[in-house]
Design a protein around this motif. Structure first.
Motif, short mmCIF file in Angstrom:
data_model
loop_
_atom_site.label_atom_id
_atom_site.label_comp_id
_atom_site.label_asym_id
_atom_site.label_seq_id
_atom_site.Cartn_x
_atom_site.Cartn_y
_atom_site.Cartn_z
N SER A 4 -10.71 2.75 1.51
CA SER A 4 -10.63 3.90 0.61
C SER A 4 -11.50 3.66 -0.60
O SER A 4 -11.70 2.51 -1.03
N SER A 5 -12.01 4.74 -1.17
CA SER A 5 -12.77 4.63 -2.41
C SER A 5 -11.84 4.35 -3.59
O SER A 5 -12.29 4.03 -4.67
N PHE A 6 -10.54 4.49 -3.36
CA PHE A 6 -9.55 4.33 -4.41
C PHE A 6 -8.47 3.35 -3.93
O PHE A 6 -8.08 3.38 -2.78
N THR A 7 -7.98 2.52 -4.81
CA THR A 7 -6.96 1.54 -4.45
C THR A 7 -5.66 1.84 -5.16
O THR A 7 -5.61 2.64 -6.09
N ASP A 8 -4.61 1.20 -4.71
CA ASP A 8 -3.28 1.34 -5.30
C ASP A 8 -2.81 2.79 -5.37
O ASP A 8 -2.41 3.29 -6.42
N LEU A 9 -2.87 3.47 -4.23
CA LEU A 9 -2.40 4.85 -4.18
C LEU A 9 -0.89 4.87 -4.41
O LEU A 9 -0.17 4.02 -3.89
N PRO A 10 -0.40 5.83 -5.18
CA PRO A 10 1.05 5.88 -5.45
C PRO A 10 1.84 6.23 -4.20
O PRO A 10 1.41 7.03 -3.38
N THR A 11 3.01 5.62 -4.06
CA THR A 11 3.86 5.90 -2.90
C THR A 11 5.03 6.80 -3.28
O THR A 11 5.82 7.16 -2.42
N LYS A 12 5.13 7.15 -4.56
CA LYS A 12 6.17 8.08 -5.02
C LYS A 12 5.52 9.12 -5.90
O LYS A 12 4.56 8.84 -6.61
N LEU A 13 6.06 10.34 -5.85
CA LEU A 13 5.54 11.39 -6.71
C LEU A 13 5.81 11.06 -8.17
O LEU A 13 6.90 10.61 -8.53
N ALA A 14 4.82 11.29 -8.99
CA ALA A 14 5.00 11.10 -10.44
C ALA A 14 5.84 12.24 -10.98
O ALA A 14 5.73 13.38 -10.51
N SER A 15 6.69 11.94 -11.93
CA SER A 15 7.44 13.02 -12.56
C SER A 15 6.55 13.64 -13.62
O SER A 15 6.01 12.97 -14.49
N ILE A 16 6.34 14.93 -13.48
CA ILE A 16 5.43 15.66 -14.36
C ILE A 16 6.22 16.64 -15.19
O ILE A 16 7.03 17.41 -14.67
N ASP A 17 5.99 16.63 -16.48
CA ASP A 17 6.59 17.61 -17.37
C ASP A 17 6.03 18.97 -16.98
O ASP A 17 4.81 19.16 -16.97
#
Length: 106
Positions: free
Chosen positions: A62-75
């Motif tokens: 992948s061009s990106f590493t450390d993809l999140p495995t949980k959804l971020a809580s967004i205001d």
């Protein structure tokens, strides 16, 4: 900034599986590539659980590493009164299913 699309997707989505490879496109989009594995993506724009049975190659890096495995809580109001998910271009919703056509390109 060609990778802004993927950065936004990473900020608003969760990625799980053994082959979740994100690639930025030249026009600022983001493509999910799955080869010989599985990737489940959960978020406001992409909601997919894809398994590739193409086993003649391994998962591309992948061009990106450390993809999140949980959804971020967004205001819901976001930093300046707008939701980051609703402001993401809907063109990302058109997930170029390079996934199954990848066999032809390899």
């Amino acid at each position: 900034m060609a990778d802004l699309g993927c950065v936004e997707m990473i900020a608003t989505h969760a990625f799980n599986g053994d082959c979740c490879s994100l690639k930025a496109t030249a026009n600022g989009g983001c493509v999910l590539v799955v080869v010989n594995g599985n990737c489940a993506v959960d978020g406001p724009i992409w909601d997919v659980d894809y398994t590739s049975t193409y086993d003649s190659d391994s998962c591309p890096s992948s061009s990106f590493t450390d993809l999140p495995t949980k959804l971020a809580s967004i205001d819901p109001r976001g930093a300046e009164g707008s939701n980051i998910a609703s402001s993401a271009p809907k063109s990302f919703a058109v997930l170029s299913l390079v996934l199954s056509a990848l066999a032809y390109m390899l």
